[in-house]
Write an enzyme that holds these catalytic residues in place. Structure first.
Site, PDB file in Angstrom:
ATOM      1  N   ASP A 141      -5.782  -2.633   0.161  1.00  0.00           N
ATOM      2  CA  ASP A 141      -6.812  -3.057  -0.791  1.00  0.00           C
ATOM      3  C   ASP A 141      -6.198  -3.583  -2.079  1.00  0.00           C
ATOM      4  O   ASP A 141      -5.417  -2.898  -2.742  1.00  0.00           O
ATOM      5  CB  ASP A 141      -7.757  -1.889  -1.096  1.00  0.00           C
ATOM      6  CG  ASP A 141      -8.488  -1.415   0.148  1.00  0.00           C
ATOM      7  OD1 ASP A 141      -9.087  -2.256   0.825  1.00  0.00           O
ATOM      8  OD2 ASP A 141      -8.427  -0.202   0.450  1.00  0.00           O
ATOM      9  N   ASP A 198       0.562  -1.971   0.923  1.00  0.00           N
ATOM     10  CA  ASP A 198      -0.757  -1.407   0.684  1.00  0.00           C
ATOM     11  C   ASP A 198      -1.766  -2.443   1.204  1.00  0.00           C
ATOM     12  O   ASP A 198      -1.399  -3.588   1.489  1.00  0.00           O
ATOM     13  CB  ASP A 198      -0.927  -1.165  -0.812  1.00  0.00           C
ATOM     14  CG  ASP A 198      -2.336  -0.788  -1.193  1.00  0.00           C
ATOM     15  OD1 ASP A 198      -2.876   0.161  -0.611  1.00  0.00           O
ATOM     16  OD2 ASP A 198      -2.908  -1.471  -2.075  1.00  0.00           O
TER      17      ASP A 198
END
Length: 216
Positions: free
Chosen positions: A56, A54
């Site tokens: 953020d 991922d």
């Protein structure tokens, strides 16, 4: 899934709201803690593989950009998350103000040393002229950079499955659930307490491994 005109009232709002588990915080004695050395040992002898991250709060502390976007486009509200202009600005270079997480540097270095192929899958919507791919490649010194995958929401199972990822790293419950559903090994990266991505998830609540000292 691509949302028309980035109508993110459902998926993106859910993604950035935190997807946190409603259960009470788990005892730290019950968490399956993981370190980079123990991860490396667990991969000893395994052939090169595909792994995913991922973005953020996993590889980048991007709250400065989200805070900036809110102040510019919708002070005091979450409406900026449904604004095309914000996402174009976010993907178009705002992440030069995001802070790379040291935990991510260590993990990426390990996987590159092993010869693993690295993918980034983000819940952000895709925008034209995105600069995120190039920025991540430069920031983390990735030699075989794959284009960032924009899932336009929290559900990443098919993106993880289609790329045959063996490990997926993420901070949100949706990352852990998507990885598990796709048959990948989920590893939680801890979200910083001062993140704008609230509420904070409960580390280890889903039985996943949690990387120690990964808030920064």
């Amino acid at each position: 899934m691509r949302l028309s005109a980035y109508a993110l009232a459902g998926a993106i709002a859910f993604y950035l709201a935190g997807c946190a588990s409603p259960v009470a915080p788990a005892s730290t004695t019950n968490i399956r803690w993981l370190t980079v050395p123990t991860l490396q040992a667990s991969l000893a002898g395994a052939p090169p593989m595909a792994v995913g991250f991922d973005i953020d709060d996993t590889v980048l502390f991007s709250s400065p950009c989200f805070y900036y976007g809110q102040q510019k486009y919708s002070p005091g509200s979450e409406a900026y998350l449904h604004n095309d202009a914000f996402w174009k600005e976010m993907n178009g270079g705002c992440d030069r103000y995001s802070i790379p997480k040291q935990a991510a540097r260590h993990l990426i270095a390990l996987h590159q040393q092993r010869g693993d192929r690295i993918y980034f899958i983000t819940g952000r919507p895709h925008t034209d002229n995105e600069q995120l791919t190039a920025l991540l490649a430069k920031t983390f010194g990735i030699t075989d950079m794959q284009p960032v995958v924009f899932s336009s929401g929290p559900q990443k199972e098919r993106f993880i499955h289609d790329r045959h990822l063996k490990i997926y790293y993420g901070d949100a419950d949706s990352d852990i659930l998507s990885a598990s559903a796709a048959g990948a090994r989920p590893v939680r990266i801890m979200r910083a307490a001062n993140s704008t991505y609230l509420p904070l998830p409960v580390n280890g609540a889903l039985g996943e491994e949690v990387l120690q000292d990964s808030t920064y």
